[in-house]
Scaffold this motif. Structure first.
Motif, PDB file in Angstrom:
ATOM      1  N   SER A  53      56.594  45.777  40.295  1.00  0.00           N
ATOM      2  CA  SER A  53      57.278  44.588  39.790  1.00  0.00           C
ATOM      3  C   SER A  53      56.821  44.219  38.389  1.00  0.00           C
ATOM      4  O   SER A  53      57.483  43.468  37.684  1.00  0.00           O
ATOM      5  CB  SER A  53      57.028  43.405  40.719  1.00  0.00           C
ATOM      6  N   GLY A  54      55.643  44.720  38.022  1.00  0.00           N
ATOM      7  CA  GLY A  54      55.072  44.316  36.760  1.00  0.00           C
ATOM      8  C   GLY A  54      54.413  42.956  36.812  1.00  0.00           C
ATOM      9  O   GLY A  54      53.855  42.484  35.825  1.00  0.00           O
ATOM     10  N   ILE A  55      54.446  42.334  37.976  1.00  0.00           N
ATOM     11  CA  ILE A  55      53.868  40.997  38.143  1.00  0.00           C
ATOM     12  C   ILE A  55      52.582  41.065  38.961  1.00  0.00           C
ATOM     13  O   ILE A  55      51.559  40.491  38.584  1.00  0.00           O
ATOM     14  CB  ILE A  55      54.887  40.060  38.831  1.00  0.00           C
ATOM     15  N   SER A  56      52.635  41.753  40.067  1.00  0.00           N
ATOM     16  CA  SER A  56      51.461  41.832  40.937  1.00  0.00           C
ATOM     17  C   SER A  56      50.459  42.840  40.403  1.00  0.00           C
ATOM     18  O   SER A  56      50.825  43.899  39.897  1.00  0.00           O
ATOM     19  CB  SER A  56      51.882  42.241  42.352  1.00  0.00           C
ATOM     20  N   THR A  57      49.203  42.488  40.550  1.00  0.00           N
ATOM     21  CA  THR A  57      48.127  43.370  40.131  1.00  0.00           C
ATOM     22  C   THR A  57      47.076  43.469  41.231  1.00  0.00           C
ATOM     23  O   THR A  57      47.032  42.656  42.146  1.00  0.00           O
ATOM     24  CB  THR A  57      47.449  42.856  38.844  1.00  0.00           C
ATOM     25  N   GLU A  58      46.239  44.465  41.082  1.00  0.00           N
ATOM     26  CA  GLU A  58      45.191  44.699  42.069  1.00  0.00           C
ATOM     27  C   GLU A  58      43.960  45.223  41.328  1.00  0.00           C
ATOM     28  O   GLU A  58      44.091  45.970  40.351  1.00  0.00           O
ATOM     29  CB  GLU A  58      45.654  45.732  43.101  1.00  0.00           C
ATOM     30  N   TYR A  59      42.785  44.821  41.814  1.00  0.00           N
ATOM     31  CA  TYR A  59      41.539  45.225  41.168  1.00  0.00           C
ATOM     32  C   TYR A  59      40.502  45.640  42.193  1.00  0.00           C
ATOM     33  O   TYR A  59      40.434  45.066  43.287  1.00  0.00           O
ATOM     34  CB  TYR A  59      40.961  44.079  40.343  1.00  0.00           C
ATOM     35  N   ALA A  60      39.683  46.589  41.818  1.00  0.00           N
ATOM     36  CA  ALA A  60      38.510  46.899  42.615  1.00  0.00           C
ATOM     37  C   ALA A  60      37.537  45.727  42.513  1.00  0.00           C
ATOM     38  O   ALA A  60      37.473  45.043  41.481  1.00  0.00           O
ATOM     39  CB  ALA A  60      37.850  48.172  42.107  1.00  0.00           C
ATOM     40  N   ASP A  61      36.787  45.498  43.561  1.00  0.00           N
ATOM     41  CA  ASP A  61      35.836  44.384  43.563  1.00  0.00           C
ATOM     42  C   ASP A  61      34.850  44.490  42.409  1.00  0.00           C
ATOM     43  O   ASP A  61      34.424  43.470  41.854  1.00  0.00           O
ATOM     44  CB  ASP A  61      35.081  44.346  44.889  1.00  0.00           C
ATOM     45  N   SER A  62      34.498  45.699  42.055  1.00  0.00           N
ATOM     46  CA  SER A  62      33.483  45.907  41.026  1.00  0.00           C
ATOM     47  C   SER A  62      33.932  45.477  39.636  1.00  0.00           C
ATOM     48  O   SER A  62      33.093  45.301  38.748  1.00  0.00           O
ATOM     49  CB  SER A  62      33.064  47.376  40.991  1.00  0.00           C
ATOM     50  N   VAL A  63      35.231  45.307  39.426  1.00  0.00           N
ATOM     51  CA  VAL A  63      35.729  44.949  38.099  1.00  0.00           C
ATOM     52  C   VAL A  63      36.459  43.614  38.073  1.00  0.00           C
ATOM     53  O   VAL A  63      36.863  43.152  36.997  1.00  0.00           O
ATOM     54  CB  VAL A  63      36.648  46.052  37.528  1.00  0.00           C
ATOM     55  N   LYS A  64      36.625  42.984  39.207  1.00  0.00           N
ATOM     56  CA  LYS A  64      37.324  41.702  39.257  1.00  0.00           C
ATOM     57  C   LYS A  64      36.642  40.681  38.358  1.00  0.00           C
ATOM     58  O   LYS A  64      35.422  40.550  38.360  1.00  0.00           O
ATOM     59  CB  LYS A  64      37.360  41.172  40.684  1.00  0.00           C
ATOM     60  N   GLY A  65      37.462  39.981  37.598  1.00  0.00           N
ATOM     61  CA  GLY A  65      36.933  38.964  36.704  1.00  0.00           C
ATOM     62  C   GLY A  65      36.494  39.509  35.359  1.00  0.00           C
ATOM     63  O   GLY A  65      36.234  38.741  34.422  1.00  0.00           O
ATOM     64  N   ARG A  66      36.414  40.826  35.237  1.00  0.00           N
ATOM     65  CA  ARG A  66      36.008  41.442  33.961  1.00  0.00           C
ATOM     66  C   ARG A  66      37.128  42.272  33.348  1.00  0.00           C
ATOM     67  O   ARG A  66      37.252  42.333  32.125  1.00  0.00           O
ATOM     68  CB  ARG A  66      34.787  42.334  34.174  1.00  0.00           C
ATOM     69  N   PHE A  67      37.905  42.926  34.170  1.00  0.00           N
ATOM     70  CA  PHE A  67      38.985  43.791  33.689  1.00  0.00           C
ATOM     71  C   PHE A  67      40.329  43.119  33.942  1.00  0.00           C
ATOM     72  O   PHE A  67      40.515  42.425  34.946  1.00  0.00           O
ATOM     73  CB  PHE A  67      38.965  45.130  34.414  1.00  0.00           C
ATOM     74  N   THR A  68      41.267  43.387  33.046  1.00  0.00           N
ATOM     75  CA  THR A  68      42.625  42.877  33.196  1.00  0.00           C
ATOM     76  C   THR A  68      43.613  43.988  32.882  1.00  0.00           C
ATOM     77  O   THR A  68      43.545  44.602  31.805  1.00  0.00           O
ATOM     78  CB  THR A  68      42.882  41.699  32.258  1.00  0.00           C
ATOM     79  N   ILE A  69      44.514  44.234  33.812  1.00  0.00           N
ATOM     80  CA  ILE A  69      45.562  45.229  33.595  1.00  0.00           C
ATOM     81  C   ILE A  69      46.833  44.502  33.164  1.00  0.00           C
ATOM     82  O   ILE A  69      47.124  43.402  33.614  1.00  0.00           O
ATOM     83  CB  ILE A  69      45.803  46.075  34.860  1.00  0.00           C
ATOM     84  N   SER A  70      47.561  45.146  32.265  1.00  0.00           N
ATOM     85  CA  SER A  70      48.840  44.586  31.825  1.00  0.00           C
ATOM     86  C   SER A  70      49.741  45.744  31.443  1.00  0.00           C
ATOM     87  O   SER A  70      49.290  46.883  31.300  1.00  0.00           O
ATOM     88  CB  SER A  70      48.640  43.630  30.651  1.00  0.00           C
ATOM     89  N   ARG A  71      51.000  45.426  31.273  1.00  0.00           N
ATOM     90  CA  ARG A  71      51.942  46.460  30.887  1.00  0.00           C
ATOM     91  C   ARG A  71      52.967  45.911  29.919  1.00  0.00           C
ATOM     92  O   ARG A  71      53.262  44.721  29.913  1.00  0.00           O
ATOM     93  CB  ARG A  71      52.661  47.061  32.092  1.00  0.00           C
ATOM     94  N   ASP A  72      53.481  46.801  29.101  1.00  0.00           N
ATOM     95  CA  ASP A  72      54.579  46.486  28.198  1.00  0.00           C
ATOM     96  C   ASP A  72      55.658  47.517  28.488  1.00  0.00           C
ATOM     97  O   ASP A  72      55.573  48.669  28.040  1.00  0.00           O
ATOM     98  CB  ASP A  72      54.107  46.568  26.748  1.00  0.00           C
TER      99      ASP A  72
END
Length: 119
Positions: A53-72
């Motif tokens: 959808s380009g809206i929902s994202t998912e992160y590994a626990d080890s990177v939550k709060g530090r990494f951000t995924i986005s798309r164009d």
């Protein structure tokens, strides 16, 4: 489908990097896009995903709060903003995508970009 990852490098702990993954041969719109990493001597592990959808994202626990995924979708590119990097983030980072739309599967892989975080 070809995926070209870039943006890796050598940084110090606490620094930031932004990885990019450009897709060619097909749109990324409607497709899951994921980032994975593999450290020396370890199995490849999931890092983050931007769902179809380009809206929902998912992160590994080890990177939550530090990494951000986005798309164009217009640039056919997915990004991984990595902040507060730690030595344990050192790995080759790969982007991947599915063959079919709306599927949480990863059939196509890029060549990887090296991220090295010194303490």
């Amino acid at each position: 489908v070809q995926l070209q990852a870039s943006g890796g490098g050598l940084v110090q702990a606490g620094d930031s990097l932004r990885l990019s993954c450009v897709a060619s041969g097909r749109t990324i719109n409607g497709f899951h896009m994921g980032w994975f990493r593999q450290a020396p001597g370890k199995d490849r592990e999931f890092v983050s995903a931007s769902k179809w959808s380009g809206i929902s994202t998912e992160y590994a626990d080890s990177v939550k709060g530090r990494f951000t995924i986005s798309r164009d979708n217009l640039k056919n590119t997915v990004y991984l903003q990595m902040n507060s990097l730690k030595p344990e983030d050192t790995a080759v980072y790969f982007c991947a995508t599915a063959r079919f739309p709306y599927r949480a599967e990863y059939d196509y892989w890029g060549q990887g970009t090296q991220v090295t975080v010194s303490s």
